[in-house]
Design an enzyme around this catalytic site. Structure first.
Site, short mmCIF file in Angstrom:
data_model
loop_
_atom_site.label_atom_id
_atom_site.label_comp_id
_atom_site.label_asym_id
_atom_site.label_seq_id
_atom_site.Cartn_x
_atom_site.Cartn_y
_atom_site.Cartn_z
CE LYS A 187 -0.33 -0.25 5.05
NZ LYS A 187 -1.09 -0.82 6.17
NE ARG A 222 -6.47 0.15 10.99
CZ ARG A 222 -5.24 -0.05 10.53
NH1 ARG A 222 -4.34 0.91 10.66
NH2 ARG A 222 -4.88 -1.18 9.98
CE1 TYR A 244 13.03 32.07 5.01
CE2 TYR A 244 13.16 29.70 4.75
CZ TYR A 244 12.95 30.96 4.21
OH TYR A 244 12.68 31.10 2.88
CG MET A 258 9.65 24.14 0.02
SD MET A 258 8.72 25.23 -1.06
CE MET A 258 7.71 26.12 0.11
#
Ligand SMILES: *Cc1c(COP(=O)(O)O)cnc(C)c1O
Length: 345
Positions: free
Chosen positions: A33, A128, A242, A290
């Site tokens: 998955k 679940r 930053y 980023m």
């Protein structure tokens, strides 16, 4: 080299499957998955099919459709989310086996795809997915009359061998399935390690294949090498990144490397994480940006072109600790902006 390289070692993955398989006397299926936990479900599954894996599990019908294209006919593809509204065409078109989770799903399945193979997922306490004991009692005659391919449940605490939940779920699973003829499955990676009582007819590991805990003997599968863009000396009192969160207490040699949180490198790991330049451990300095990370390379004798975030020196679980998460999240977070490279043979 400008792009980071994610290397997936299919030889290590093969070894991990074989080592997990050798711990049981039953069939060892695989869970692929979320694109094989971020490592590429197509490539990973094709290799596993070649060494004899016959059953593959995905979370969603959409994943099953893509996997069928990669695998062709033959292997069985099972879907944990079962038969959801609107899935019938995908399930029949790609010959998927939904793990039916509820009375509603059972009715939908029989109505839309009569005679199409299915399995049953039972809830033994995790709350679940799957049918609870009362629902199962009401439905078992009908479901078993249609010859399910598999009856399965899932353990909530298998990564903690001493947790009483394991024995409790085992007892409930046995109570719910003692007279079931269909193959039964309870265990993922953690359950395999709990021992033969937990194995039944089929185990379905995921994370252990991909090099993560709780399979402590797993070989690392993913490595991530990030190119160095620039190096500079930062003087005492100067800051990096930053928010000025890191300030040099002495002259420091700083490398800026070409990856960041947009590549799935979790920003929260910044204060605790390291990369490796050759054999030298280098602290991450200041905030992860980023697309960029600054690292302390003061003690690096000869600056390599790339540094290692994941690999021989640092496992997914070491990184997970730094980020306050689990290896599963480290792997599945890895971004799309990598040059992916597969080692095989
Ligand atoms: C994800 C998942 C697995 C695989 O679990 P691992 O801990 O990665 O081995 C097996 N069964 C179910 C139902 C799952 O959701």
């Amino acid at each position: 080299m400008a792009q980071s390289t994610l290397t997936i070692d299919l030889n290590a993955l093969r070894t991990n499957w074989r080592n997990l398989n050798s711990k049981t006397a039953c069939e060892t299926a695989v869970v692929v998955k979320a694109d094989s936990y971020g490592l590429g479900a197509g490539k990973v599954s094709q290799m596993l099919a070649q060494i004899g894996v016959r059953k593959f599990f995905v979370a969603l019908a959409e994943e099953g459709v893509a996997l069928r294209q990669a695998l062709g006919d033959g292997p069985e593809i099972c879907v944990f989310s079962g038969h959801m509204n609107g899935d019938a065409e995908k399930i029949s078109g790609a010959r998927l086996t939904p793990m039916i989770n509820s009375l509603d799903q059972m009715l939908l399945h029989i109505e839309t795809l009569p005679g199409h193979p299915f399995g049953v997922q039972l809830d033994t306490g995790m709350n679940r997915l799957g049918m609870e004991p009362a629902e199962w009692s009401a439905l078992r005659e009908i479901a078993l009359g249609q010859n399910p391919e598999l009856v399965m449940s899932h353990l909530a605490c298998a990564d903690e061998p001493d947790h009483p939940m394991n024995a409790q779920q085992l007892r409930v699973f046995k109570e719910m399935t003692h007279d079931v003829d269909a193959p039964r499955s309870l265990s993922a990676t953690g359950g395999i390690l709990l021992g033969p009582d937990y194995h039944f007819d089929l185990c379905r590991p995921g994370i252990g294949l991909y090099g993560g805990l709780p399979f402590v003997d797993a070989q690392p599968v993913a490595s991530l090498d990030i190119p160095v863009i620039q190096v500079r000396t930062v003087e005492e009192g100067e800051s990096v990144g930053y928010g000025n969160t890191w300030i040099a207490e002495q002259p420091t040699y700083v490398a800026t490397i070409a990856a960041g949180y947009a590549d799935g490198i979790i920003r929260a790991m910044g204060p605790k994480a390291y990369v490796y330049a050759g054999e030298q451990r280098c602290k991450i300095l200041g905030r992860i940006s980023m697309d960029l990370i600054a690292v302390d390379v003061t003690n690096v004798a000869e600056m390599p072109e790339t540094v290692e975030l994941l690999g021989r020196h640092q496992s997914v679980d070491t990184l997970a600790d730094a980020a306050g998460t689990i290896g599963y999240e480290i792997l599945t977070s890895l971004g799309a902006r990598y040059d992916r490279h597969y080692i095989d043979g």
